[in-house]
Scaffold this motif. Structure first.
Motif: not given
Lengths: 354, 345
Positions: B280-289, B307-317, A186-188
């Motif tokens: 992969p392809p099994t999804a976990t919150w970490g592997s999605m990030l 384009s990937a902002l939503h992919l970045l935010v959701a799993p981490g949150l 996020m910071l990057i």
């Protein structure tokens, strides 16, 4: 004091041997033939592989391999001095036992961590290459977490129950729960990609001249330091708050207040000094913490340090490299804990006797 | 009050109670008091609710899959990096929306991607739900292993003392000297894990702290008078351990369990993020990030949005909130179970 240090040093030896046994057997339980990984070339015949295997001692039982890796001494049945004697290796045949003893001059105990498969360099050399980067990052992070964590913790204890205290405590809880890799991304994304204020990775800007540029270096250092330090800030502020609160409740603080000392001298001369003592105990663990955090931080920020080196060696299945690096990190951890025990014994004489 | 009651005979007591039922008081137990103080702790209750919700959502993943009409591994390259579905929002802002909404859904064959899609056009919401199953499941079962092993080993070490304790504590100190993440990196790099084996690795490499904690507590408890009393009337060692020592470690065990699950979620997601955890392809919150990491710079050619902002935010949150809730539960339980600690933290 000397006896205390000596005793703690002696206690570290069995730990070190244990670490070496666990990591060696773990790495050697890897499925797959290590020789086959090295000699994937189809032109290499099975006989060549057999010779290589014999030369590297991989045909021997694992415990013998362990001894030779740890001490540098190996033994084989019959007189095979001619086969194994070489520049670095001295062999001697003992007729009585019908065994050849060889001394490779290496071994963990003599500071030889082995040879990396992927580059054929000594593991130690590769680690030393990457050491300054990790050291730079680690020292920066440790300093940041101390310089921010200690005042935050002490102040939040002094103003216990205030808004400031609640904010610090809440931040500490959130920092504890925040995954470093996600916070880093996020910071990057924010500072590197969207705002473009800071570089997104690396230790310096790549240029043809590759001159040392302090400002450039510092700019590269900011984000990784923040990521490596935020967990420490949370931990240290929490720790210092507890310690300070404990000290505040002691009789000597009550006495100091009762005899009419100014609040500042109660806080800074009597309370703070005593609250800082236990900080020594988390000095050792924080070295381990920095080493642990380095893997993830260095990987996200493409920081050319030892953590990323070890991680990529593990992915490439360069087991001697991984083994050597892990031994090195474990030794650092043990020494860190030892140092913090000794320092604690120095500043608090009660510890030495128990 | 207690003196008065003691002076009444049981018959008088019964008649007094029959006269005025309000006098009746249930005896207060340790657990009852803990429950009472927990009920007043709003933050802990909210956290408990959040974790229960997460668990429910993860368990009901197939139901959501059915409702949305798309599986976690169903790809749709035509519709990669679709932003979260904000059709109703656009409609509300622009007043009418006859053009954009149909085209948005046209690319996805009419499936509404509430949280958008990833680089292969897979639905992020469904993947998050299934990923939650894996992430929470691994952390929960691994925590169960660490508790069972840690409590047994810690109790045995603390209770036997002497050489057994020396060996156990030497072993623990030794393993703990190897920075944990490296140990896990070695193990997972050597043996490519699936969710089941990863649970085992995390569990069997994670019990050392618990064992130490329990051992410390057992040392304290076994010197107490009731243990001496039990021993003096001839209780066996196993009985003392099961009846007196382990129940006295229960508060520690419970608090530790909540925090342990949180730590394990962080560790598992870090490993999966590094590409060493669940494959992969099994999804976990970490592997999605891990995937999202590769598309930090990617921008939509038309709108210029990342384009990937939503992919970045959701799993981490999700990871952060879940771990935060578990830590808060741990803190709340500690306050409830160990009231002496409350003011010093």
């Amino acid at each position: 004091m000397f006896r205390y240090v000596f005793r703690r040093l002696l206690q570290a030896i069995p730990t070190l041997i244990g670490v070496s046994i666990i990591s060696f057997f773990l790495v050697n339980s890897a499925p797959g033939d290590p020789i086959l990984i090295r000699t994937f070339d189809p032109k290499i015949t099975e006989e060549t592989r057999e010779i290589l295997r014999r030369q590297l001692g991989l045909d021997q039982p694992i415990p013998i391999q362990y001894i030779s890796w740890f001490t540098g001494y190996s033994l084989r049945p019959n007189n095979v001095v001619g086969e194994f004697q070489s520049d670095g290796v001295t062999c001697r045949f003992v007729a009585l036992l019908n065994t050849t003893f060889c001394d490779s001059g290496g071994g963990i105990v003599r500071g030889n961590l082995g040879t990396s498969i992927s580059t054929n360099q000594p593991v130690w050399e590769r680690l030393v290459e990457r050491m300054p980067a990790t050291l730079e990052l680690g020292v920066a992070a440790l300093l940041a977490s101390l310089l921010l964590g200690v005042p935050l913790g002490v102040l939040s204890a002094v103003y216990q129950g205030s808004i400031f205290d609640n904010i610090v405590r809440f931040m500490a809880v959130i920092f504890n729960a925040l995954p470093a890799f996600w916070f880093g991304l996020m910071l990057i994304f924010l500072f590197g990609v969207v705002l473009g204020w800071l570089p997104t990775g690396g230790r310096q800007t790549v240029s043809l001249t590759s001159e040392f540029d302090l400002v450039d270096r510092l700019r590269h250092l900011i984000l990784p330091t923040a990521i490596l330090a935020f967990g420490g800030i949370a931990g240290i502020s929490r720790f210092m708050r507890t310690e300070t609160l404990e000290v505040i409740r002691t009789d000597y603080i009550r006495t100091a207040k009762a005899k009419g000392l100014a609040a500042t001298s109660v806080w800074f001369i009597h309370a703070l000094r005593n609250a800082l003592i236990p900080l020594m105990t988390i000095l050792g663990p924080s070295i381990a913490g920095v080493l642990t955090g380095a893997v993830i931080t260095e990987t996200i920020f493409s920081w050319p340090g030892m953590g990323r080196l070890t991680f990529s060696a593990a992915v490439q299945r360069d087991y001697p490299m991984v083994l050597g690096a892990v031994m090195f990190f474990s030794i650092l951890t043990i020494l860190g804990n030892l140092l913090s025990d000794i320092l604690y014994g120095v500043v608090d004489p009660r510890v030495r006797l128990s | 009050m207690a003196v008065n009651q003691a002076q009444l005979s049981s018959a008088e007591l019964a008649s007094a109670l029959a006269e005025n039922p309000q006098l009746k008081r249930d005896p207060q137990t340790f657990w009852g008091m803990a429950g009472q103080s927990l009920r007043r702790d709003k933050l802990t209750l909210i956290s408990l609710g959040f974790i229960a919700l997460m668990a429910l959502l993860a368990l009901l993943a197939p139901v959501f899959e059915g409702a949305i009409g798309i599986g976690p591994d169903d790809t749709n390259p035509q519709n990669a990096f679709a932003p979260p579905y904000v059709g109703p929002y656009i409609q509300w802002r622009t007043g009418s929306d006859l053009i954009t909404a149909p085209t948005m859904l046209g690319k996805s064959d009419g499936v509404i991607h509430w949280l958008g899609t990833d680089q292969l056009g897979r639905d992020q919401l469904v993947r998050l739900l299934y990923g939650g199953r894996v992430s929470l499941g691994i952390a929960f079962f691994a925590a169960a292993i660490t508790l069972v092993v840690g409590v047994s080993v810690g109790t045995i070490a603390g209770f036997s003392g002497g050489i057994v304790d020396d060996i156990i504590i030497w072993f623990i100190n030794t393993v703990v000297s190897i920075p944990g993440i490296y140990l896990l990196i070695i193990v997972t790099a050597i043996f490519k894990p699936n969710p089941g084996t990863l649970t085992l690795y995390l569990g069997f490499l994670g019990w050392f702290g618990t064992a130490r904690l329990i051992r410390g507590n057992v040392f304290k408890v076994r010197e107490l008078d009731f243990v001496l009393a039990a021993r003096s009337i001839g209780a066996t060692k196993i009985r003392i351990m099961a009846q007196h020592v382990i129940p006295n470690s229960l508060p520690i065990i419970i608090v530790n369990a909540a925090i342990d699950i949180g730590v394990l979620i962080l560790v598992e997601s870090a490993l999966s993020f590094l590409g060493l955890g669940v494959q992969p392809p099994t999804a976990t919150w970490g592997s999605m990030l891990n995937r999202a990491n590769n598309f930090l710079f990617l921008r939509d050619p038309v709108t210029g949005d990342y384009s990937a902002l939503h992919l970045l935010v959701a799993p981490g949150l999700l990871i952060t909130l879940t771990v935060l809730a578990l830590y808060l539960i741990g803190d709340g339980l500690r306050d409830a179970l160990d009231p002496m600690m409350k003011n010093t933290r």
